[in-house]
Design a protein around this motif. Structure first.
Motif, PDB file in Angstrom:
ATOM      1  N   ARG A 129       0.803  -1.221   0.000  1.00  0.00           N
ATOM      2  CA  ARG A 129       0.000   0.000   0.000  1.00  0.00           C
ATOM      3  C   ARG A 129       0.835   1.269   0.000  1.00  0.00           C
ATOM      4  NH1 ARG A 129      -3.727  -2.576   4.759  1.00  0.00           N
ATOM      5  NH2 ARG A 129      -4.819  -4.089   3.480  1.00  0.00           N
ATOM      6  N   ASN A 160      -2.225   2.753  -5.341  1.00  0.00           N
ATOM      7  CA  ASN A 160      -2.603   2.463  -3.964  1.00  0.00           C
ATOM      8  C   ASN A 160      -1.485   2.940  -3.041  1.00  0.00           C
ATOM      9  OD1 ASN A 160      -3.495   1.481  -1.536  1.00  0.00           O
ATOM     10  ND2 ASN A 160      -3.601  -0.667  -2.170  1.00  0.00           N
ATOM     11  N   SER A 198      -2.218   4.010   0.135  1.00  0.00           N
ATOM     12  CA  SER A 198      -3.187   4.228   1.206  1.00  0.00           C
ATOM     13  C   SER A 198      -2.702   3.858   2.594  1.00  0.00           C
ATOM     14  CB  SER A 198      -4.455   3.420   0.907  1.00  0.00           C
ATOM     15  OG  SER A 198      -4.148   2.030   0.810  1.00  0.00           O
ATOM     16  N   ILE A 242     -16.329   5.493   3.032  1.00  0.00           N
ATOM     17  CA  ILE A 242     -15.669   4.680   2.018  1.00  0.00           C
ATOM     18  C   ILE A 242     -16.683   4.098   1.038  1.00  0.00           C
ATOM     19  CG2 ILE A 242     -14.415   2.513   1.695  1.00  0.00           C
ATOM     20  CD1 ILE A 242     -12.887   3.195   4.281  1.00  0.00           C
ATOM     21  N   ILE A 250     -16.656   4.456  -3.059  1.00  0.00           N
ATOM     22  CA  ILE A 250     -16.650   3.307  -3.969  1.00  0.00           C
ATOM     23  C   ILE A 250     -17.821   3.399  -4.950  1.00  0.00           C
ATOM     24  CG2 ILE A 250     -17.065   0.818  -4.061  1.00  0.00           C
ATOM     25  CD1 ILE A 250     -15.372   0.569  -1.515  1.00  0.00           C
ATOM     26  N   GLY A 298      -8.389   3.741   6.742  1.00  0.00           N
ATOM     27  CA  GLY A 298      -8.661   2.465   6.088  1.00  0.00           C
ATOM     28  C   GLY A 298      -9.066   2.598   4.633  1.00  0.00           C
ATOM     29  N   TRP A 333      -7.610   1.950   2.001  1.00  0.00           N
ATOM     30  CA  TRP A 333      -7.164   0.907   1.072  1.00  0.00           C
ATOM     31  C   TRP A 333      -8.343   0.047   0.604  1.00  0.00           C
ATOM     32  CZ3 TRP A 333      -4.970   1.043   6.110  1.00  0.00           C
ATOM     33  CH2 TRP A 333      -5.574   0.176   7.035  1.00  0.00           C
ATOM     34  N   GLU A 334      -9.456   0.092   1.325  1.00  0.00           N
ATOM     35  CA  GLU A 334     -10.632  -0.649   0.854  1.00  0.00           C
ATOM     36  C   GLU A 334     -11.069  -0.153  -0.522  1.00  0.00           C
ATOM     37  OE1 GLU A 334     -13.872  -0.895   3.600  1.00  0.00           O
ATOM     38  OE2 GLU A 334     -12.551  -1.106   5.340  1.00  0.00           O
ATOM     39  N   VAL A 335     -10.901   1.135  -0.768  1.00  0.00           N
ATOM     40  CA  VAL A 335     -11.260   1.699  -2.070  1.00  0.00           C
ATOM     41  C   VAL A 335     -10.334   1.150  -3.145  1.00  0.00           C
ATOM     42  CG1 VAL A 335     -11.419   3.816  -3.422  1.00  0.00           C
ATOM     43  CG2 VAL A 335     -12.187   3.802  -1.039  1.00  0.00           C
ATOM     44  N   GLU A 369      -8.445  -1.545  -3.099  1.00  0.00           N
ATOM     45  CA  GLU A 369      -8.589  -2.989  -3.278  1.00  0.00           C
ATOM     46  C   GLU A 369      -9.883  -3.329  -4.006  1.00  0.00           C
ATOM     47  OE1 GLU A 369      -8.049  -4.442   0.675  1.00  0.00           O
ATOM     48  OE2 GLU A 369      -5.891  -3.979   0.682  1.00  0.00           O
ATOM     49  N   HIS A 370     -10.918  -2.538  -3.791  1.00  0.00           N
ATOM     50  CA  HIS A 370     -12.170  -2.749  -4.528  1.00  0.00           C
ATOM     51  C   HIS A 370     -11.949  -2.504  -6.018  1.00  0.00           C
ATOM     52  CE1 HIS A 370     -16.433  -2.516  -5.612  1.00  0.00           C
ATOM     53  NE2 HIS A 370     -16.102  -1.433  -6.305  1.00  0.00           N
TER      54      HIS A 370
END
Length: 504
Positions: free
Chosen positions: A343, A358, A360, A453, A457, A479, A481-483, A485-486
């Motif tokens: 990340r 990324n 993040s 988040i 997304i 957090g 990184w959820e974006v 990773e999605h």
């Protein structure tokens, strides 16, 4: 770590042996705080936490092969017990989230003592070189580059990711053994004295100071206080050591007066000992440059992304030269070095044709500025410019300067002509970032403030197209990184639906 008997370890950490049938049994493996990672010959570290207390897993660890447990109380299996000391709890240690009685602090202090003893024996034997890296930003990237350029010279131990806390620092140091040639450590700080304390545990012979910025400004209060603390690293160096200082940062360059070690400066400044010229960026914002050194010059092409990596690479090159690498080896190692920590400027193109940057893992004003510039470089490369998206969240630990710094980032995104800024969050700093963009000249939906988040997304799913470049960056606590990773996992689609409700 070097092999030690349980009796030796108890003497080093000031502990007592409990339920130990044979004090001469040796720890031949590593030190682990996760019972699931225990192997034969290891020493298990019993730490309290918010979800579990390591003392409760002592028997499991021994059954898995641990020789003994380093603990704050007897645990019914072979253990080295150190007395709790509530007054020594380090307030910034994430490892002590559940430490109500000081037991965790006692175990961490014992871990530091053990790391100090192991490193001292290895350095006294002349087999280990300890390298410390500090700076407001770039520590992890530089640590990864250092590991790459030193690997041809011998075995390198470095922390995974940014594991540089009161737990991570000694834990990493204890990964070094008689076969280790280089121990590369990030020296982080959340207040004065932290770097000095880390240097006492692992006395460095080479110290690298990258920059003095605004990260953790809330804890320090001023950039001057940050500079004073970063300088603790060069003050810890012996006269026979080496300080690698950024000549382009005046507060770092001034640290030359604070050390008795030899000084090598790096940067783009004409007077730097190692200097980069002819800097150019390719279509993925990877820098190429000419490296000038006292022993010659050579062309360098980096595989990591962002112009800010040039300074990191110069520092790595300076250390490698000191340790015996030649220019060809340095150039080859830097050209093959890629982001080794998750990340952090991790650039991937998705199946849908979207380039995702990324970055993040964490954020501060300096690193966000660097990432935004890299984003724009990537989007403008080639014959046809691509749309650029910056999905940004809050930067933490900025204290009274938080609103000002977030406002500046919003304005910078507009000045750089980022196509779309998505600010995630409802707090005052996030609002300040969005408002800064609006006040700088953004109109319509060029900058949009979304509550969370999920909303970010949904907006990206609806509007991002093949060929777009999307930067995702915020402090770790967000957090975000959820974006990223999605997006990376998303399949090509002609359109998606979802709520894109903005914050009013």
């Amino acid at each position: 770590m070097i092999e030690m008997t349980l009796r030796e370890i108890a003497d080093v950490v000031g502990g007592t042996l409990h339920d130990v049938p044979d004090p001469e049994v040796r720890v031949t493996g590593s030190v682990e705080f996760d019972s699931r990672r225990i192997g034969s010959g290891d020493l298990f570290l019993a730490l309290p936490g918010t979800r579990a207390d390591g003392h409760d897993w002592a028997a499991t660890a021994v059954a898995a092969g641990a020789v003994a447990v380093l603990a704050a109380r007897p645990v019914g299996v072979p253990a080295i017990v150190v007395a709790p000391n509530p007054g020594s709890v380090p307030s910034s240690s994430v490892a002590l989230a559940g430490d109500s009685d000081g037991s965790g602090a006692a175990v961490l202090a014992a871990l530091a003592d053990l790391a100090r003893a192991s490193v001292q024996r290895l350095t006294a034997a002349g087999t280990l070189t300890v390298i410390g890296v500090t700076g407001s930003s770039g520590k992890t990237s530089t640590k990864d580059l250092l590991a790459a350029v030193l690997a041809p010279l011998g075995t390198v131990v470095a922390p995974p990711g940014s594991f540089n806390s009161e737990l991570g620092h000694p834990w990493t140091a204890l990964r070094a053994n008689a076969d280790t040639r280089f121990l590369v450590l990030e020296m982080s700080a959340r207040g004065p004295g932290h770097i000095a304390a880390a240097a006492e545990v692992t006395p460095p012979s080479i110290g690298v100071v990258l920059n003095v910025g605004t990260a953790h400004l809330g804890e320090f209060g001023s950039r001057e206080a940050i500079a004073k603390t970063k300088g603790e690293l060069v003050q810890a160096l012996p006269p026979s050591g080496l300080a690698v200082l950024n000549a382009d940062d005046q507060q770092v360059a001034a640290m030359a007066a604070r050390t008795t070690a030899r000084v090598v400066t790096v940067g783009t400044s004409a007077g730097a000992d190692l200097r980069a010229t002819d800097i150019r960026l390719d279509d993925a914002a990877r820098a190429g440059f000419t490296l000038h050194t006292p022993v010659g010059s050579i062309a360098i092409q980096l595989a990591v992304h962002g112009e800010h990596q040039v300074g990191n690479a110069l520092s790595a090159a300076a250390v490698a030269l000191e340790c015996g690498a030649d220019l060809d080896t340095i150039a080859r190692s830097l050209s093959g070095a890629r982001a080794a920590s998750a990340r952090r400027m991790d650039v991937q193109t998705t199946a849908a044709g979207v380039t995702v940057v990324n970055d993040s893992y964490n954020a501060n004003p300096d690193s966000v500025r660097a990432a935004l510039k890299a984003l724009v470089t990537m989007s403008r490369a080639g014959e046809t410019p691509r749309r650029s998206w910056a999905v940004l969240g809050e930067m933490g630990e900025l204290g009274e300067e938080s609103v000002i710094e977030h406002d500046r980032i919003g304005r910078l995104a507009v000045r750089l002509d980022v196509h779309r800024l998505i600010v995630v969050g409802t707090g005052r700093p996030s609002r300040a970032m969005h408002q800064g963009a609006v006040m700088e000249g953004s109109w319509g939906e060029e900058s949009i403030l979304v509550p969370d988040i999920g909303a970010a997304i949904a907006l990206l799913d609806d509007e991002v197209e093949a060929g777009d470049v999307v930067l995702v960056k915020a402090s770790k606590s967000v957090g975000l990184w959820e974006v990223a990773e999605h997006l990376i996992k998303s399949e090509p689609s002609s359109g998606r639906t979802g709520s894109t409700e903005a914050v009013e």
